[in-house]
Design a protein around this motif. Structure first.
Motif, mmCIF file in Angstrom:
data_model
loop_
_atom_site.group_PDB
_atom_site.id
_atom_site.type_symbol
_atom_site.label_atom_id
_atom_site.label_comp_id
_atom_site.label_asym_id
_atom_site.label_seq_id
_atom_site.Cartn_x
_atom_site.Cartn_y
_atom_site.Cartn_z
ATOM 1 N N HIS A 33 6.579 4.442 6.566
ATOM 2 C CA HIS A 33 5.563 3.463 6.177
ATOM 3 C C HIS A 33 5.625 2.075 6.084
ATOM 4 O O HIS A 33 4.730 1.302 6.657
ATOM 5 C CB HIS A 33 5.304 3.947 4.597
ATOM 6 N N PHE A 34 6.893 1.492 5.969
ATOM 7 C CA PHE A 34 7.210 0.114 6.102
ATOM 8 C C PHE A 34 6.852 -0.298 7.625
ATOM 9 O O PHE A 34 6.343 -1.295 7.800
ATOM 10 C CB PHE A 34 8.435 -0.019 5.763
ATOM 11 N N LEU A 92 7.322 -13.060 -1.596
ATOM 12 C CA LEU A 92 8.019 -11.872 -1.199
ATOM 13 C C LEU A 92 8.660 -11.086 -2.313
ATOM 14 O O LEU A 92 8.789 -10.031 -2.454
ATOM 15 C CB LEU A 92 9.226 -12.316 -0.208
ATOM 16 N N ARG A 93 9.130 -11.790 -3.303
ATOM 17 C CA ARG A 93 10.042 -11.215 -4.671
ATOM 18 C C ARG A 93 8.744 -10.327 -5.187
ATOM 19 O O ARG A 93 9.323 -9.244 -5.874
ATOM 20 C CB ARG A 93 10.407 -12.412 -5.405
ATOM 21 N N GLU A 94 7.452 -11.176 -5.273
ATOM 22 C CA GLU A 94 6.553 -10.245 -6.043
ATOM 23 C C GLU A 94 6.186 -8.862 -5.274
ATOM 24 O O GLU A 94 5.889 -7.734 -5.831
ATOM 25 C CB GLU A 94 5.123 -11.064 -5.943
ATOM 26 N N VAL A 95 6.218 -9.015 -3.925
ATOM 27 C CA VAL A 95 5.821 -7.699 -3.247
ATOM 28 C C VAL A 95 6.658 -6.696 -3.338
ATOM 29 O O VAL A 95 6.166 -5.539 -3.771
ATOM 30 C CB VAL A 95 5.533 -8.347 -1.781
ATOM 31 N N PHE A 96 7.915 -6.948 -3.356
ATOM 32 C CA PHE A 96 9.070 -6.277 -3.452
ATOM 33 C C PHE A 96 9.414 -5.882 -4.830
ATOM 34 O O PHE A 96 9.866 -4.760 -5.185
ATOM 35 C CB PHE A 96 10.390 -6.565 -2.673
ATOM 36 N N ARG A 141 0.726 -1.223 0.028
ATOM 37 C CA ARG A 141 0.088 0.159 -0.124
ATOM 38 C C ARG A 141 0.634 1.263 -0.218
ATOM 39 O O ARG A 141 0.730 2.111 0.700
ATOM 40 C CB ARG A 141 -1.046 0.052 1.269
ATOM 41 N N LEU A 142 1.786 1.221 -0.924
ATOM 42 C CA LEU A 142 2.735 2.403 -0.879
ATOM 43 C C LEU A 142 1.808 3.679 -1.599
ATOM 44 O O LEU A 142 1.208 3.825 -2.175
ATOM 45 C CB LEU A 142 3.789 2.120 -2.060
#
Lengths: 180, 180
Positions: free
Chosen positions: B83-84, B111-115, B64-65
């Motif tokens: 935010h993190f 996790l790779r997808e999220v980042f 939710r950046l």
């Protein structure tokens, strides 16, 4: 072919590191480790006494920090990142600790010792104040890059050369070690 | 007391996050999760279909950046760290992913997808070049501090306030996002 006691122990430790790293501490069994090493489980118990003691021996890790008091102060960050990448690669124990430390308290405690008892005194020798906090910050960045590069395998982190990692991370570590 | 379908699903997801985080993906069982939630294992299967699908739903995570293009450029590092820390605390899914990602490939991929898929495009919108590498570097530092502070519980990292963490990390993230 008969193996010497030293060879057998080394084979057990190699198998143990692989099992603990892939399965985690709880799931890794003496039976599986013995099977991987090609010996009888009773022999593993005879050499190491218990799974707990085998784990302790397999993950005995020394950062082997060089004495940085002789190095130019502005190059300390770079020296620490380079040294960490070398130690990570030269000794599987740290990878085993990182993989098991997220679910096993004994492994987490070992990691706290490595970065608290080994790194903090080195930092205290030239940083002046807040050596423990600085050690934790250094740990957060060097373990974080190991996590992303070697364990989670983020493609852009995997694609970086050691020199690129050092170039990006050195100013970070330099600041954590010496600023303020 | 009878629970609605929505309440039952929520109870299952809460129990699943706790089990996956403490036991890891492989060791966590539908039976144990159902037991924790106080319902029949068959009901878990009815709602979620399989352990794999339950895990996917339990770890659905959005960074939710915020749109940082409106923020002053020199405050972007600070905004991202703040935010993190908030997202880590507000949503357990990221902790579950970090704990399970070290031994489970599906969690690592998430996790790779999220980042990769969430963070890199935001960075590309203002960094110009090497957005994927920058995203991996940001991930290495923010996941590294989460690892040391919340999972391995290094005492000096636990003792820091959010403001201290932000003060130390903001210049790091700022550099990874905008330098060179």
């Amino acid at each position: 072919m008969r193996r010497s006691a030293a060879e057998t122990k080394a084979a057990i430790l190699t198998a143990a590191r692989e099992r603990f790293a892939s399965d985690g501490y709880e799931k890794a069994t003496i039976r599986a480790i013995a099977g991987d090493a090609g010996i009888d489980p009773a022999m593993v118990m005879r050499y190491f006494g218990s799974k707990e003691k085998l784990f302790a021996t397999a993950t005995d890790f020394d950062l082997r920090l060089p004495d940085l008091n002789g190095a130019p102060r502005e190059e300390i960050g770079q020296a620490v990142v380079r040294h960490f990448l070398q130690r990570w690669r030269a000794d599987d124990a740290l990878q085993v600790l990182l993989r098991t430390g997220v679910t096993n308290e004994a492994a987490a405690e070992r990691l706290r010792e490595v970065f608290g008892a080994q790194l903090a005194p080195m930092i205290a020798s030239f940083a002046g104040d807040r050596a423990s906090a600085r050690a934790a910050l250094v740990a957060s960045q060097v373990l974080g890059i190991a996590l992303c590069r070697y364990i989670l395998k983020f493609p852009p982190a995997v694609a970086m050369s050691d020199d690129e990692v050092i170039e990006w991370l050195a100013p970070t570590i330099q600041r954590y070690l010496t600023s303020g």
